[in-house]
Design a protein around this motif. Structure first.
Motif, mmCIF file in Angstrom:
data_model
loop_
_atom_site.group_PDB
_atom_site.id
_atom_site.type_symbol
_atom_site.label_atom_id
_atom_site.label_comp_id
_atom_site.label_asym_id
_atom_site.label_seq_id
_atom_site.Cartn_x
_atom_site.Cartn_y
_atom_site.Cartn_z
ATOM 1 N N GLU A 188 30.468 70.634 -16.433
ATOM 2 C CA GLU A 188 31.211 70.733 -15.321
ATOM 3 C C GLU A 188 31.974 70.112 -14.609
ATOM 4 O OE1 GLU A 188 27.446 70.495 -13.170
ATOM 5 O OE2 GLU A 188 26.364 72.143 -14.181
ATOM 6 N N GLY A 189 32.406 68.760 -14.684
ATOM 7 C CA GLY A 189 33.350 68.279 -14.000
ATOM 8 C C GLY A 189 34.465 68.332 -14.790
ATOM 9 N N LEU A 190 34.780 68.475 -16.153
ATOM 10 C CA LEU A 190 35.909 68.982 -17.050
ATOM 11 C C LEU A 190 36.305 70.422 -16.708
ATOM 12 C CD1 LEU A 190 34.154 67.182 -20.994
ATOM 13 C CD2 LEU A 190 36.171 66.565 -18.931
ATOM 14 N N ALA A 191 35.242 71.193 -16.765
ATOM 15 C CA ALA A 191 36.239 72.503 -16.360
ATOM 16 C C ALA A 191 36.697 72.489 -15.262
ATOM 17 C CB ALA A 191 34.713 73.340 -16.533
ATOM 18 N N SER A 192 36.306 71.293 -13.940
ATOM 19 C CA SER A 192 37.259 71.568 -13.643
ATOM 20 C C SER A 192 38.908 70.730 -13.019
ATOM 21 C CB SER A 192 36.562 71.356 -11.606
ATOM 22 O OG SER A 192 36.337 69.901 -11.475
ATOM 23 N N LYS A 193 39.193 70.387 -14.170
ATOM 24 C CA LYS A 193 40.336 69.433 -14.348
ATOM 25 C C LYS A 193 41.294 70.284 -15.165
ATOM 26 C CE LYS A 193 37.686 65.524 -11.420
ATOM 27 N NZ LYS A 193 38.614 65.282 -10.738
#
Length: 349
Positions: A197-202
């Motif tokens: 989830e975090g990677l999807a926004s980075k």
């Protein structure tokens, strides 16, 4: 005679009930062996008790409880003795009240596996389903005709009760193991989901390194973390995220060559070192100054970052305090995180 038989049956029933009450409370397999073994020592005219389990495929036996004249004996796994081979084949007890050595040699045995040869012996199989899982044997070293049909009957009943208790304990342990594995998988899935989830926004590469590095720091039993990027043109390894003994360091890199990180990049395989770390490091070509061995990790785990069919970096964990800090489950989880990170880094690139 009938009165004596009735008293004998009543005494046997009391013994069986007391043992079964104890077995109901036990879900630890070794505790079951110890409880039954100790009770047998109190009940029978014996000097030796042996409770053994079998690995029929390997034709080996393991001593779970062994006492001779009050002294506890221990043994590494050993080949099945003649009596236990006979029990596996016939599933029937063996009662020998005289000529023990001659009887054992007749069946290919040597007469004794450890200690003194008995003059009387009783072997009863531990049967679960249709399989003989082990045996209980009683031995009297001093006299022949030490065991009666009543002893055979009582020991058979106790062995059957123990076999049921052991199977229940085994199922209990297996259920607990599966439950722990399920809990572990659930926890791992939650970690992976939160990272993804975090990677999807980075879309900032350094932010990706920081996100994954911080998550690894929180999740794993580790004081050292390095997420490395391999610059092929310069043949140089750069650490965008580097934690040493809990402290974040910057501007740390080195040329690809020998050593652990280079080994992971060159082999494209995970590497786990959980013991004899310094020796393993040196085998893989790592170089240390004399003072550096004091700071060397006792446990080390590294996995490759692979994208487009080539290794673009690594993630490595270091525990400086203890051996066996990382499990196969840790390897699997770290590799999954590395794969997710590789995708995110490629997207960001």
């Amino acid at each position: 005679r009938l009165l004596k038989e009735t008293e004998q049956r009543t005494a046997e029933l009391a013994v069986i009930n007391s043992v079964q009450e104890g077995l109901v409370r036990e879900m630890n397999m070794q505790a079951i062996y110890d409880m039954v073994g100790n009770r047998i020592c109190e009940l029978f005219d014996i000097q030796t008790v042996l409770i053994r389990t079998f690995d029929q495929e390997a034709e080996m036996e393991q001593w779970r409880y062994a006492i001779e004249k009050g002294k506890r004996l221990y043994s590494e796994p050993r080949p099945l003795i003649w009596a236990n081979q006979h029990l596996i084949q016939n599933k029937q007890p063996i009662l020998i009240n005289e000529n023990y050595l001659e009887t054992s040699k007749k069946f290919g045995g040597s007469g004794v596996s450890m200690g003194k040869p008995p003059k009387s012996a009783l072997f009863v199989p531990m049967i679960v389903g249709d399989a003989v899982r082990g045996s209980i044997s009683l031995q009297n070293i001093d006299k022949e005709n030490a065991f009666s049909e009543s002893d055979l009957r009582l020991l058979t009943t106790l062995t059957n009760s123990m076999s049921v208790a052991l199977e229940n304990a085994r199922l209990f342990e297996e259920t607990n193991r599966l439950l722990k594995e399920t809990e572990q998988r659930t926890a791992e899935l939650a970690i992976i989901n939160s990272v993804q989830e975090g990677l999807a926004s980075k879309l900032d590469i350094q932010a990706i390194y920081d996100l994954v590095g911080d998550k690894i720091r929180d999740v794993f039993d580790t004081q050292g973390i390095a997420i490395s990027y391999y610059d092929r043109e310069k043949n140089y390894i750069i650490n965008p995220y580097y934690l040493f003994k809990g402290k974040r360091l910057y501007d740390y890199g080195f040329e690809l060559g020998k050593g652990l990180t280079s080994h992971v990049i060159q082999t494209a395989q995970a590497l786990l070192i959980n013991e004899n770390a310094i020796e393993r490091y040196k085998e893989l070509g790592a170089l240390f100054a004399p003072h550096e061995t004091e700071d060397a990790a006792k446990s080390w785990l590294g996995v490759p970052l692979i994208s487009g069919g080539q290794v673009n970096g690594t993630i490595r964990l270091e525990n400086y305090e203890k051996e066996f800090a990382y499990s196969e489950s840790d390897v699997s989880l770290l590799q999954t995180l590395a794969n997710s990170m590789s995708v995110a880094l490629e997207n960001a690139r």
